[in-house]
Design a protein around this motif. Sequence first.
Motif, PDB file in Angstrom:
ATOM      1  N   LYS A 115       0.649  -1.463   0.106  1.00 45.28           N
ATOM      2  CA  LYS A 115      -0.034   0.034  -0.015  1.00 45.28           C
ATOM      3  C   LYS A 115       0.705   1.501   0.318  1.00 45.28           C
ATOM      4  O   LYS A 115       0.676   2.205  -0.436  1.00 45.28           O
ATOM      5  CB  LYS A 115      -1.149  -0.476   1.014  1.00 45.28           C
ATOM      6  N   ASN A 116       2.000   1.171   0.791  1.00 43.79           N
ATOM      7  CA  ASN A 116       3.099   2.982   0.868  1.00 43.79           C
ATOM      8  C   ASN A 116       4.362   1.802   1.047  1.00 43.79           C
ATOM      9  O   ASN A 116       5.066   2.105   2.202  1.00 43.79           O
ATOM     10  CB  ASN A 116       2.518   3.639   2.807  1.00 43.79           C
ATOM     11  N   VAL A 117       4.697   1.646  -0.353  1.00 45.31           N
ATOM     12  CA  VAL A 117       6.285   1.306   0.063  1.00 45.31           C
ATOM     13  C   VAL A 117       7.000   2.479  -1.425  1.00 45.31           C
ATOM     14  O   VAL A 117       6.516   1.610  -2.495  1.00 45.31           O
ATOM     15  CB  VAL A 117       6.394  -0.411  -0.582  1.00 45.31           C
ATOM     16  N   GLN A 118       7.970   2.555  -1.521  1.00 43.56           N
ATOM     17  CA  GLN A 118       8.353   3.862  -2.606  1.00 43.56           C
ATOM     18  C   GLN A 118       9.239   2.918  -3.013  1.00 43.56           C
ATOM     19  O   GLN A 118       9.674   1.398  -2.783  1.00 43.56           O
ATOM     20  CB  GLN A 118       9.969   4.696  -1.862  1.00 43.56           C
ATOM     21  N   SER A 119       8.213   3.637  -4.456  1.00 44.94           N
ATOM     22  CA  SER A 119       9.510   2.428  -6.167  1.00 44.94           C
ATOM     23  C   SER A 119       8.711   1.505  -6.328  1.00 44.94           C
ATOM     24  O   SER A 119       8.478   0.839  -6.995  1.00 44.94           O
ATOM     25  CB  SER A 119      10.752   1.897  -5.738  1.00 44.94           C
ATOM     26  N   LEU A 120       7.045   1.166  -5.828  1.00 48.37           N
ATOM     27  CA  LEU A 120       6.417   0.179  -5.752  1.00 48.37           C
ATOM     28  C   LEU A 120       4.745   0.491  -6.070  1.00 48.37           C
ATOM     29  O   LEU A 120       4.520   0.823  -5.072  1.00 48.37           O
ATOM     30  CB  LEU A 120       6.495  -0.852  -4.808  1.00 48.37           C
ATOM     31  N   GLN A 121       4.020  -0.329  -6.715  1.00 49.76           N
ATOM     32  CA  GLN A 121       2.793   0.778  -7.391  1.00 49.76           C
ATOM     33  C   GLN A 121       1.947  -0.311  -6.204  1.00 49.76           C
ATOM     34  O   GLN A 121       1.924  -1.673  -5.532  1.00 49.76           O
ATOM     35  CB  GLN A 121       2.442  -0.066  -8.797  1.00 49.76           C
ATOM     36  N   PRO A 122       1.180  -0.235  -5.289  1.00 50.53           N
ATOM     37  CA  PRO A 122       0.208  -0.520  -4.764  1.00 50.53           C
ATOM     38  C   PRO A 122      -0.550  -1.190  -5.609  1.00 50.53           C
ATOM     39  O   PRO A 122      -0.263  -1.249  -6.419  1.00 50.53           O
ATOM     40  CB  PRO A 122      -0.786   0.463  -4.205  1.00 50.53           C
ATOM     41  N   GLY A 123      -0.588  -2.896  -4.902  1.00 48.10           N
ATOM     42  CA  GLY A 123      -1.088  -3.728  -4.936  1.00 48.10           C
ATOM     43  C   GLY A 123      -0.859  -5.319  -4.312  1.00 48.10           C
ATOM     44  O   GLY A 123      -0.456  -4.913  -3.372  1.00 48.10           O
ATOM     45  N   LEU A 124      -1.092  -6.407  -5.152  1.00 42.71           N
ATOM     46  CA  LEU A 124      -0.823  -7.990  -4.609  1.00 42.71           C
ATOM     47  C   LEU A 124       0.475  -8.165  -5.183  1.00 42.71           C
ATOM     48  O   LEU A 124       0.391  -8.416  -7.093  1.00 42.71           O
ATOM     49  CB  LEU A 124      -2.045  -8.240  -4.904  1.00 42.71           C
ATOM     50  N   TYR A 125       0.815  -8.370  -5.059  1.00 42.48           N
ATOM     51  CA  TYR A 125       2.473  -9.375  -4.691  1.00 42.48           C
ATOM     52  C   TYR A 125       3.085 -10.636  -4.577  1.00 42.48           C
ATOM     53  O   TYR A 125       2.456 -10.982  -3.353  1.00 42.48           O
ATOM     54  CB  TYR A 125       3.886  -8.794  -4.782  1.00 42.48           C
ATOM     55  N   ARG A 126       3.649 -11.423  -4.477  1.00 42.78           N
ATOM     56  CA  ARG A 126       4.426 -12.450  -4.500  1.00 42.78           C
ATOM     57  C   ARG A 126       5.538 -12.440  -4.381  1.00 42.78           C
ATOM     58  O   ARG A 126       6.196 -12.687  -5.332  1.00 42.78           O
ATOM     59  CB  ARG A 126       3.746 -14.035  -5.466  1.00 42.78           C
TER      60      ARG A 126
END
Length: 248
Positions: A115-126
């Motif tokens: 949700k709120n990590v620099q350089s990463l788009q919000p979403g679902l990751y593995r």
Amino acid sequence: MGTGEDFIINTRYTGPVETDQTRGIPPPPLEEDFKGKIIPLPDPDIGTLQSLDISVAIESRESIRNYRDTPLHVEELSYLLWCTQGVKWIMEDCTFRTVPSAGARHAIDTYLLIKNVQSLQPGLYRYLALDHSLGIISEDTGLADLVFRGGMNQQCIQDAALCFIWVADSYRMTWRYGERGFRDIFLEAGHICQNLYLSSQAVNCGVCAIGAFIDDELNNLLQVDGEKKFVLYMASVGKMPDFDGEMV
């Protein structure tokens, strides 16, 4: 007799057991292949992080449910992932990681609601532990509300910068240990989450472990069958509050 008692009885050892390993069946893959866009993570450079005495970390461990609205750096996320499931070396049919696992089977995968990590788009990751990278499942921002609902509307999920969602891939463990392996999977989840609690202090983050959620909703969201693969544990993570957050 209740379900819990049945589980203990049905997973007891009464002597040597026949399993797919003893039958000569090849082991399952160390990690399920990911088909989609993959983002390499930076090396978890421990030398750049805050020094943390392990005795202090253990004494200071507590569940934090309130967080500052401040993003994590992707380097900090990389460090937390390495501390919880980082691969130190690989053998032909097992991995040795930063947490213990029965027979080095490591039957848990880490999914992340970002949700709120620099350089990463919000979403679902593995988390793809073998390559220390992230596979993008979806960048649909509406997923956060679905995880919040599946997590029984717990406010710490809503306020967190990210949530760890741990999914069991049971055959990785039962291939070697049969039905007894289900006990080992739950133990492994505890090892992983405790490492998250301790390591989070080095990046000024709070953690709250979550065992209450609507199983079917989260299993469906992560597209796992809920039987052979299933959500078994969660944790919210965010920057420590400037005030005394709610703690247990």
